[in-house]
Design a protein around this motif. Structure first.
Motif, PDB file in Angstrom:
ATOM      1  N   LEU A 101      24.335 -66.896  20.317  1.00 40.90           N
ATOM      2  CA  LEU A 101      23.645 -68.017  19.690  1.00 40.90           C
ATOM      3  C   LEU A 101      22.379 -68.385  20.457  1.00 40.90           C
ATOM      4  O   LEU A 101      21.337 -68.687  19.864  1.00 40.90           O
ATOM      5  CB  LEU A 101      24.587 -69.214  19.592  1.00 40.90           C
ATOM      6  CG  LEU A 101      24.152 -70.361  18.680  1.00 40.90           C
ATOM      7  CD1 LEU A 101      23.971 -69.883  17.251  1.00 40.90           C
ATOM      8  CD2 LEU A 101      25.180 -71.484  18.723  1.00 40.90           C
ATOM      9  N   ARG A 102      22.441 -68.373  21.771  1.00 47.12           N
ATOM     10  CA  ARG A 102      21.269 -68.724  22.571  1.00 47.12           C
ATOM     11  C   ARG A 102      20.164 -67.686  22.430  1.00 47.12           C
ATOM     12  O   ARG A 102      18.975 -68.020  22.456  1.00 47.12           O
ATOM     13  CB  ARG A 102      21.672 -68.894  24.034  1.00 47.12           C
ATOM     14  CG  ARG A 102      22.428 -70.213  24.280  1.00 47.12           C
ATOM     15  CD  ARG A 102      23.132 -70.256  25.593  1.00 47.12           C
ATOM     16  NE  ARG A 102      23.865 -71.514  25.760  1.00 47.12           N
ATOM     17  CZ  ARG A 102      24.921 -71.671  26.535  1.00 47.12           C
ATOM     18  NH1 ARG A 102      25.386 -70.639  27.236  1.00 47.12           N
ATOM     19  NH2 ARG A 102      25.529 -72.843  26.618  1.00 47.12           N
ATOM     20  N   LEU A 103      20.537 -66.431  22.277  1.00 41.80           N
ATOM     21  CA  LEU A 103      19.522 -65.398  22.056  1.00 41.80           C
ATOM     22  C   LEU A 103      18.925 -65.516  20.652  1.00 41.80           C
ATOM     23  O   LEU A 103      17.729 -65.300  20.456  1.00 41.80           O
ATOM     24  CB  LEU A 103      20.130 -64.012  22.276  1.00 41.80           C
ATOM     25  CG  LEU A 103      20.494 -63.694  23.732  1.00 41.80           C
ATOM     26  CD1 LEU A 103      21.205 -62.356  23.837  1.00 41.80           C
ATOM     27  CD2 LEU A 103      19.258 -63.709  24.617  1.00 41.80           C
ATOM     28  N   VAL A 104      19.756 -65.868  19.675  1.00 39.68           N
ATOM     29  CA  VAL A 104      19.248 -66.120  18.324  1.00 39.68           C
ATOM     30  C   VAL A 104      18.254 -67.274  18.358  1.00 39.68           C
ATOM     31  O   VAL A 104      17.231 -67.266  17.666  1.00 39.68           O
ATOM     32  CB  VAL A 104      20.415 -66.431  17.358  1.00 39.68           C
ATOM     33  CG1 VAL A 104      19.898 -66.982  16.031  1.00 39.68           C
ATOM     34  CG2 VAL A 104      21.235 -65.165  17.100  1.00 39.68           C
ATOM     35  N   ALA A 105      18.529 -68.278  19.193  1.00 40.53           N
ATOM     36  CA  ALA A 105      17.626 -69.424  19.328  1.00 40.53           C
ATOM     37  C   ALA A 105      16.291 -69.029  19.935  1.00 40.53           C
ATOM     38  O   ALA A 105      15.315 -69.766  19.824  1.00 40.53           O
ATOM     39  CB  ALA A 105      18.282 -70.517  20.167  1.00 40.53           C
ATOM     40  N   GLU A 106      16.234 -67.853  20.573  1.00 41.72           N
ATOM     41  CA  GLU A 106      14.978 -67.341  21.114  1.00 41.72           C
ATOM     42  C   GLU A 106      14.251 -66.458  20.111  1.00 41.72           C
ATOM     43  O   GLU A 106      13.285 -65.773  20.449  1.00 41.72           O
ATOM     44  CB  GLU A 106      15.248 -66.562  22.406  1.00 41.72           C
ATOM     45  CG  GLU A 106      15.780 -67.434  23.541  1.00 41.72           C
ATOM     46  CD  GLU A 106      16.116 -66.632  24.788  1.00 41.72           C
ATOM     47  OE1 GLU A 106      15.768 -65.419  24.829  1.00 41.72           O
ATOM     48  OE2 GLU A 106      16.717 -67.199  25.712  1.00 41.72           O
ATOM     49  N   ALA A 107      14.734 -66.490  18.849  1.00 41.43           N
ATOM     50  CA  ALA A 107      14.109 -65.750  17.738  1.00 41.43           C
ATOM     51  C   ALA A 107      14.287 -64.240  17.848  1.00 41.43           C
ATOM     52  O   ALA A 107      13.484 -63.473  17.325  1.00 41.43           O
ATOM     53  CB  ALA A 107      12.628 -66.120  17.608  1.00 41.43           C
ATOM     54  N   LEU A 108      15.344 -63.799  18.533  1.00 37.44           N
ATOM     55  CA  LEU A 108      15.629 -62.374  18.607  1.00 37.44           C
ATOM     56  C   LEU A 108      16.380 -61.933  17.352  1.00 37.44           C
ATOM     57  O   LEU A 108      17.206 -62.676  16.812  1.00 37.44           O
ATOM     58  CB  LEU A 108      16.473 -62.054  19.848  1.00 37.44           C
ATOM     59  CG  LEU A 108      15.864 -62.374  21.217  1.00 37.44           C
ATOM     60  CD1 LEU A 108      16.766 -61.857  22.315  1.00 37.44           C
ATOM     61  CD2 LEU A 108      14.470 -61.799  21.352  1.00 37.44           C
ATOM     62  N   SER A 109      16.106 -60.722  16.905  1.00 38.65           N
ATOM     63  CA  SER A 109      16.828 -60.147  15.773  1.00 38.65           C
ATOM     64  C   SER A 109      18.210 -59.697  16.226  1.00 38.65           C
ATOM     65  O   SER A 109      18.498 -59.638  17.430  1.00 38.65           O
ATOM     66  CB  SER A 109      16.060 -58.948  15.209  1.00 38.65           C
ATOM     67  OG  SER A 109      16.065 -57.884  16.167  1.00 38.65           O
ATOM     68  N   ASN A 110      19.063 -59.345  15.253  1.00 40.60           N
ATOM     69  CA  ASN A 110      20.391 -58.850  15.612  1.00 40.60           C
ATOM     70  C   ASN A 110      20.286 -57.618  16.506  1.00 40.60           C
ATOM     71  O   ASN A 110      21.047 -57.469  17.468  1.00 40.60           O
ATOM     72  CB  ASN A 110      21.183 -58.513  14.349  1.00 40.60           C
ATOM     73  CG  ASN A 110      21.637 -59.754  13.618  1.00 40.60           C
ATOM     74  OD1 ASN A 110      21.425 -60.866  14.081  1.00 40.60           O
ATOM     75  ND2 ASN A 110      22.266 -59.570  12.469  1.00 40.60           N
ATOM     76  N   ALA A 111      19.349 -56.725  16.183  1.00 46.41           N
ATOM     77  CA  ALA A 111      19.186 -55.511  16.983  1.00 46.41           C
ATOM     78  C   ALA A 111      18.754 -55.842  18.408  1.00 46.41           C
ATOM     79  O   ALA A 111      19.229 -55.243  19.377  1.00 46.41           O
ATOM     80  CB  ALA A 111      18.164 -54.588  16.319  1.00 46.41           C
TER      81      ALA A 111
END
Length: 236
Positions: A165-175
Protein backbone atom coordinates in the motif's frame (compact mmCIF):
# COMPACT_ATOMS: atom_id res chain seq x y z
CA UNK A 1 10.85 20.56 62.22
CA UNK A 2 10.13 22.60 59.10
CA UNK A 3 8.10 21.13 56.23
CA UNK A 4 10.09 19.96 53.19
CA UNK A 5 10.31 22.53 50.40
CA UNK A 6 7.89 22.08 47.53
CA UNK A 7 9.77 21.59 44.24
CA UNK A 8 9.42 24.61 41.96
CA UNK A 9 7.98 23.92 38.49
CA UNK A 10 10.03 25.88 35.95
CA UNK A 11 8.04 26.98 32.89
CA UNK A 12 8.88 28.56 29.53
CA UNK A 13 6.18 30.41 27.57
CA UNK A 14 6.21 30.30 23.76
CA UNK A 15 3.66 32.57 22.10
CA UNK A 16 4.10 35.40 19.61
CA UNK A 17 1.51 37.59 21.37
CA UNK A 18 3.07 39.60 24.20
CA UNK A 19 -0.28 40.15 25.91
CA UNK A 20 -0.93 36.40 25.94
CA UNK A 21 2.47 35.72 27.51
CA UNK A 22 1.95 38.48 30.08
CA UNK A 23 -1.46 37.08 31.03
CA UNK A 24 -0.12 33.56 31.36
CA UNK A 25 2.85 34.72 33.39
CA UNK A 26 0.63 36.64 35.80
CA UNK A 27 -1.73 33.66 36.13
CA UNK A 28 1.06 31.14 36.72
CA UNK A 29 2.83 33.32 39.26
CA UNK A 30 -0.31 33.19 41.42
CA UNK A 31 0.03 29.40 41.71
CA UNK A 32 2.34 28.15 44.46
CA UNK A 33 5.44 26.38 43.23
CA UNK A 34 5.40 27.82 39.67
CA UNK A 35 7.96 30.16 38.12
CA UNK A 36 8.28 31.39 34.53
CA UNK A 37 11.95 31.23 33.59
CA UNK A 38 11.81 32.24 29.93
CA UNK A 39 9.67 33.60 27.10
CA UNK A 40 9.84 33.02 23.36
CA UNK A 41 7.98 34.62 20.46
CA UNK A 42 9.16 32.27 17.68
CA UNK A 43 9.56 28.53 17.28
CA UNK A 44 13.32 28.89 16.95
CA UNK A 45 13.50 30.89 20.19
CA UNK A 46 11.37 28.27 21.93
CA UNK A 47 13.80 25.50 20.99
CA UNK A 48 16.82 27.57 22.04
CA UNK A 49 15.23 28.54 25.38
CA UNK A 50 14.19 24.99 26.19
CA UNK A 51 17.62 23.65 25.27
CA UNK A 52 19.44 26.28 27.32
CA UNK A 53 17.16 26.54 30.37
CA UNK A 54 15.88 22.95 30.51
CA UNK A 55 12.51 23.90 32.05
CA UNK A 56 10.07 21.36 33.39
CA UNK A 57 7.33 22.53 31.02
CA UNK A 58 7.05 24.55 27.81
CA UNK A 59 3.63 26.08 27.09
CA UNK A 60 3.63 26.24 23.29
CA UNK A 61 1.35 28.07 20.89
CA UNK A 62 1.03 26.44 17.46
CA UNK A 63 1.06 29.60 15.31
CA UNK A 64 4.41 31.33 15.64
CA UNK A 65 7.08 32.37 13.14
CA UNK A 66 9.72 29.75 12.46
CA UNK A 67 9.43 25.97 12.40
CA UNK A 68 5.95 24.51 12.70
CA UNK A 69 4.68 23.30 16.06
CA UNK A 70 5.38 19.65 15.27
CA UNK A 71 9.01 20.39 14.40
CA UNK A 72 9.44 22.56 17.51
CA UNK A 73 8.09 19.75 19.69
CA UNK A 74 10.31 17.23 17.94
CA UNK A 75 13.43 19.34 18.50
CA UNK A 76 12.65 20.09 22.14
CA UNK A 77 11.85 16.50 23.08
CA UNK A 78 14.99 15.31 21.33
CA UNK A 79 17.25 17.92 22.97
CA UNK A 80 15.70 17.87 26.46
CA UNK A 81 13.65 14.67 26.90
CA UNK A 82 12.65 15.54 30.47
CA UNK A 83 10.99 18.81 29.40
CA UNK A 84 7.26 18.37 28.84
CA UNK A 85 5.64 20.35 26.04
CA UNK A 86 2.03 21.42 26.55
CA UNK A 87 0.30 22.83 23.47
CA UNK A 88 -1.93 25.82 24.29
CA UNK A 89 -3.93 26.97 21.27
CA UNK A 90 -7.22 28.23 19.87
CA UNK A 91 -7.32 25.39 17.31
CA UNK A 92 -9.83 22.71 18.29
CA UNK A 93 -8.70 20.40 15.47
CA UNK A 94 -8.62 16.60 15.98
CA UNK A 95 -6.04 16.10 13.23
CA UNK A 96 -3.74 18.66 14.84
CA UNK A 97 -4.32 17.12 18.27
CA UNK A 98 -3.37 13.73 16.96
CA UNK A 99 -0.31 14.93 15.06
CA UNK A 100 1.17 16.92 17.93
CA UNK A 101 0.53 14.24 20.56
CA UNK A 102 2.14 11.65 18.29
CA UNK A 103 5.10 14.00 17.78
CA UNK A 104 5.72 14.09 21.52
CA UNK A 105 3.54 16.75 23.15
CA UNK A 106 2.57 15.91 26.73
CA UNK A 107 -0.80 17.58 26.32
CA UNK A 108 -3.09 19.71 24.18
CA UNK A 109 -5.24 22.45 25.71
CA UNK A 110 -7.50 25.14 24.30
CA UNK A 111 -6.79 28.73 25.32
CA UNK A 112 -10.35 28.90 26.66
CA UNK A 113 -9.33 26.52 29.46
CA UNK A 114 -10.11 27.83 32.98
CA UNK A 115 -7.18 28.87 35.18
CA UNK A 116 -7.61 25.91 37.53
CA UNK A 117 -7.51 23.41 34.65
CA UNK A 118 -4.42 25.00 33.14
CA UNK A 119 -2.58 24.84 36.47
CA UNK A 120 -3.74 21.27 36.98
CA UNK A 121 -2.59 20.36 33.47
CA UNK A 122 0.89 21.76 34.12
CA UNK A 123 1.18 19.81 37.37
CA UNK A 124 -0.07 16.64 35.65
CA UNK A 125 2.44 17.05 32.83
CA UNK A 126 5.33 17.32 35.29
CA UNK A 127 4.42 14.14 37.14
CA UNK A 128 2.96 12.23 34.20
CA UNK A 129 4.05 8.74 33.17
CA UNK A 130 5.10 8.09 29.58
CA UNK A 131 1.75 6.60 28.58
CA UNK A 132 -0.50 9.48 29.64
CA UNK A 133 -1.34 12.84 28.07
CA UNK A 134 -3.27 15.92 29.17
CA UNK A 135 -6.18 16.70 26.87
CA UNK A 136 -8.57 19.65 27.21
CA UNK A 137 -10.55 20.03 23.97
CA UNK A 138 -14.18 20.00 22.88
CA UNK A 139 -16.39 16.93 23.17
CA UNK A 140 -16.65 16.83 19.37
CA UNK A 141 -12.87 16.57 19.01
CA UNK A 142 -12.70 13.78 21.60
CA UNK A 143 -15.46 11.89 19.79
CA UNK A 144 -13.69 12.26 16.44
CA UNK A 145 -10.43 11.01 17.96
CA UNK A 146 -12.33 8.02 19.37
CA UNK A 147 -13.80 7.29 15.92
CA UNK A 148 -10.33 7.44 14.38
CA UNK A 149 -8.99 4.98 16.96
CA UNK A 150 -11.96 2.67 16.32
CA UNK A 151 -11.26 2.69 12.59
CA UNK A 152 -7.62 1.83 13.20
CA UNK A 153 -8.52 -1.09 15.45
CA UNK A 154 -11.06 -2.34 12.90
CA UNK A 155 -8.59 -2.45 10.00
CA UNK A 156 -5.77 -4.95 10.36
CA UNK A 157 -3.38 -5.10 7.41
CA UNK A 158 -0.42 -7.46 7.37
CA UNK A 159 3.10 -6.06 7.23
CA UNK A 160 3.38 -7.07 3.57
CA UNK A 161 0.03 -5.47 2.71
CA UNK A 162 1.21 -2.23 4.32
CA UNK A 163 4.42 -2.38 2.27
CA UNK A 164 2.38 -2.80 -0.92
CA UNK A 165 0.00 0.00 0.00
CA UNK A 166 2.80 2.44 0.82
CA UNK A 167 4.48 1.76 -2.51
CA UNK A 168 1.15 2.25 -4.29
CA UNK A 169 0.95 5.60 -2.47
CA UNK A 170 4.23 6.49 -4.19
CA UNK A 171 2.46 6.06 -7.56
CA UNK A 172 4.27 2.83 -8.43
CA UNK A 173 2.59 0.40 -10.81
CA UNK A 174 1.94 -3.22 -9.85
CA UNK A 175 5.01 -4.25 -11.85
CA UNK A 176 7.18 -1.67 -10.08
CA UNK A 177 5.86 -2.74 -6.68
CA UNK A 178 6.63 -6.36 -7.54
CA UNK A 179 10.16 -5.45 -8.59
CA UNK A 180 10.74 -3.40 -5.43
CA UNK A 181 9.54 -6.19 -3.12
CA UNK A 182 11.02 -9.10 -5.11
CA UNK A 183 7.63 -10.76 -5.60
CA UNK A 184 5.53 -11.51 -8.66
CA UNK A 185 3.02 -9.09 -10.14
CA UNK A 186 0.29 -11.67 -9.51
CA UNK A 187 1.19 -11.62 -5.81
CA UNK A 188 0.93 -7.83 -5.77
CA UNK A 189 -2.55 -8.07 -7.33
CA UNK A 190 -3.56 -10.62 -4.71
CA UNK A 191 -2.35 -8.33 -1.92
CA UNK A 192 -4.28 -5.41 -3.43
CA UNK A 193 -7.44 -7.50 -3.64
CA UNK A 194 -7.05 -8.37 0.06
CA UNK A 195 -6.38 -4.70 0.91
CA UNK A 196 -9.47 -3.55 -0.99
CA UNK A 197 -11.58 -6.11 0.84
CA UNK A 198 -10.30 -5.14 4.28
CA UNK A 199 -10.74 -1.42 3.60
CA UNK A 200 -14.03 -1.85 1.73
CA UNK A 201 -12.41 0.02 -1.16
CA UNK A 202 -13.18 -0.12 -4.88
CA UNK A 203 -10.00 1.42 -6.32
CA UNK A 204 -6.44 2.44 -5.55
CA UNK A 205 -7.49 6.00 -4.77
CA UNK A 206 -10.33 4.80 -2.57
CA UNK A 207 -7.99 2.43 -0.74
CA UNK A 208 -5.40 5.17 -0.19
CA UNK A 209 -7.98 7.60 1.12
CA UNK A 210 -9.47 5.06 3.51
CA UNK A 211 -6.03 3.93 4.66
CA UNK A 212 -5.06 7.55 5.32
CA UNK A 213 -8.29 8.12 7.27
CA UNK A 214 -7.41 5.07 9.39
CA UNK A 215 -3.86 6.44 9.86
CA UNK A 216 -2.31 3.44 8.13
CA UNK A 217 -0.40 5.66 5.68
CA UNK A 218 0.37 9.36 5.35
CA UNK A 219 -2.41 11.38 3.73
CA UNK A 220 -1.61 12.65 0.27
CA UNK A 221 1.80 11.04 0.20
CA UNK A 222 3.82 12.39 -2.75
CA UNK A 223 0.57 13.56 -4.35
CA UNK A 224 0.88 10.66 -6.82
CA UNK A 225 -2.20 8.51 -7.26
CA UNK A 226 -4.47 10.72 -5.16
CA UNK A 227 -5.53 12.77 -8.16
CA UNK A 228 -5.66 9.90 -10.65
CA UNK A 229 -8.80 7.91 -11.49
CA UNK A 230 -8.91 4.70 -9.47
CA UNK A 231 -8.56 1.35 -11.14
CA UNK A 232 -10.33 -1.77 -9.92
CA UNK A 233 -8.55 -4.58 -8.13
CA UNK A 234 -6.08 -6.47 -10.23
CA UNK A 235 -5.84 -3.86 -12.99
CA UNK A 236 -2.46 -2.41 -13.91
Amino acid sequence: MSAPAVPVVRICLADDHTLMRDGLKEMLHTAPGFTVVGEASTGTEAVALATGLRPDVVLLDVEMPGPGAAEVIRRITRAVPKTQVLVLTMHDDPDMVRELLETGAAGYLLKTVPREELIGAVRSAVRRDSDSVVLVVSRQTVEQLDRQRSRERAVQLTARELEVLRLVAEALSNAQVAERLFITEATVKRHLTNIYGKLDAVSRVDALRKAAAARLIDAGRDGGPWSRPGDPAGVR
